[in-house]
Design an enzyme around this catalytic site. Sequence first.
Site, PDB file in Angstrom:
ATOM      1  N   ARG A 157       0.900  -1.171  -0.040  1.00 34.99           N
ATOM      2  CA  ARG A 157       0.115   0.021   0.184  1.00 34.99           C
ATOM      3  C   ARG A 157       0.805   1.250   0.054  1.00 34.99           C
ATOM      4  NH1 ARG A 157      -4.969   1.435   4.093  1.00 34.99           N
ATOM      5  NH2 ARG A 157      -3.397   1.191   5.797  1.00 34.99           N
ATOM      6  N   ASP A 438      -4.253   2.404  13.699  1.00 33.88           N
ATOM      7  CA  ASP A 438      -3.401   2.991  12.783  1.00 33.88           C
ATOM      8  C   ASP A 438      -4.143   4.651  12.832  1.00 33.88           C
ATOM      9  OD1 ASP A 438      -5.810   2.802  11.270  1.00 33.88           O
ATOM     10  OD2 ASP A 438      -4.707   1.769   9.668  1.00 33.88           O
TER      11      ASP A 438
END
Length: 525
Positions: A157, A438
Amino acid sequence: MSIEILTQHKEILSDDALQFVAKIHRTFNKTRKHLLQQRHQRQNDLDQGKIRLDFLPETQHIRSNKSWVCAPPAPGLRDRRVEITGPTERKMVINALNSGAKTFMADFEDSNSPTWHNMVDGQLNLRDAIRRQIDFTDQKSGKSYKLSPNPAVLIVRPRGWHLNEPRVLVDGEPVSGGLFDFALYFYHNAKEYVNRGFGPYFYLPKMESHLEARLWNDVFNFAQDSLDIPRGTIRATVLIETIYAVFEMDEILYELRNHSSGLNCGRWDYIFSFIKAQRANKSSVLPNRSDVTMTVPFMDAYVRLLIQTCHGRQVAAMGGMSAQIPIKNDENANNAAMSKVKNDKTREVTAGHDGTWVAHPALVKIALDIFNDKMLGPNQYHVRREEVRVSAADLLNTNVPGEITESGVHENASAALAYCSAWIQGNGCVPINNLMEDAATAEIARVQLWSWAKYSAATNSGKVISPSYVEQVLKEEGKNVKGVDSASLNTSIQYLSKQVHAQWPSDFLTSDLMNLLEGGKKASL
């Protein structure tokens, strides 16, 4: 080059690799900047009531045409029933690849603090992992780590379109963070991973339109042509984690159809976007973060439409993250946490998802057992969900049961402070209250604090939430944050206090705080 390059990073930051970065930047950055400007204009128009969130009339022909489908699954991506995610720290890469999950999403984005070392060392770790050269011994514990014979398939990612890599300049301007991450990984690993039976696979974050997907597709074609790799070798899964993108899922798949491997429910960022995009609408004020579950109306509609859309185009509809981590020394609490994971994964596989995310290796077997029991084939593309009818009103339904409590205000303040402080210190994957968090969690907490203060929301005890009240809570919760230095904590308190006083919340905390990270001098190309 004036930036400091460590000896072990010289191969990653070779002249040829950096020239490849520069070539991609020069070709596509003008379009990227134009699309980012369109984002701001669309948000301003929405704030002023000039537009409303809805499906695009000009692309109705794409949505209504049922004949087109995306590319067939690439090697290693036909069965993705459990994916593990995490940043690209060396030990974590080995543990994730060895976890028993089908794939590992190596993250340069929301679970990563983009210090210069983290970004470049992460590239080195992925290069070594693909070549089976990542074995190492932890100097502190003396424990050795090495890859298993059949590691998970690697998916990377890169950063989103909105983020820059300020330490690398091309023609005097910062390179796109996403293009930097993509280009370095692709340049060093695409051919090697194809030769090993797989390919360059990516997760694409935070897109807001099919035009942004078109840009990625153009980048893919350019990169493949530049390195003499056949077009269509790349595969990309798009995270549907903005309220804008949910109205363009068919169109996003269409733009990427020769490179697509599906869509993912990026559910925490989606909640953040849901509130932020509708910031001028008081109805976007939601109850406590813990009450905004996957079963509330707007989240349920989002999931059902995503599965229907993906399976109609014969690609994967990936479920969301379970952030729970094992709770040591408290069997009851651990059993309750694992029960939440089981219920979440059962709901996903029953709805028709083709796979799911976990944040910790201990959760892999739990999720695998559930998907193995209820998904007998490699995926559920055959589950068309043709009965699903989702309207714009369904996707915008703010009828969320729950309430705002004073403890909810404190929990948001605590989570945002803990995360921002750790991020500034170089850690983007942070255990908070037995969850591996996150940036998405901090973003929900931040924008909820802003919206509650903006609209003077009242708690269930009658306490009116004002900016000054939130400031007070931030100072109180700051005393309880552990494991961070006082400078980072004080900066985070000041940042979040400023946010709740602002007319509008800023776009992303990762953009706001970027200049506080270490990084050394800039490189000019």
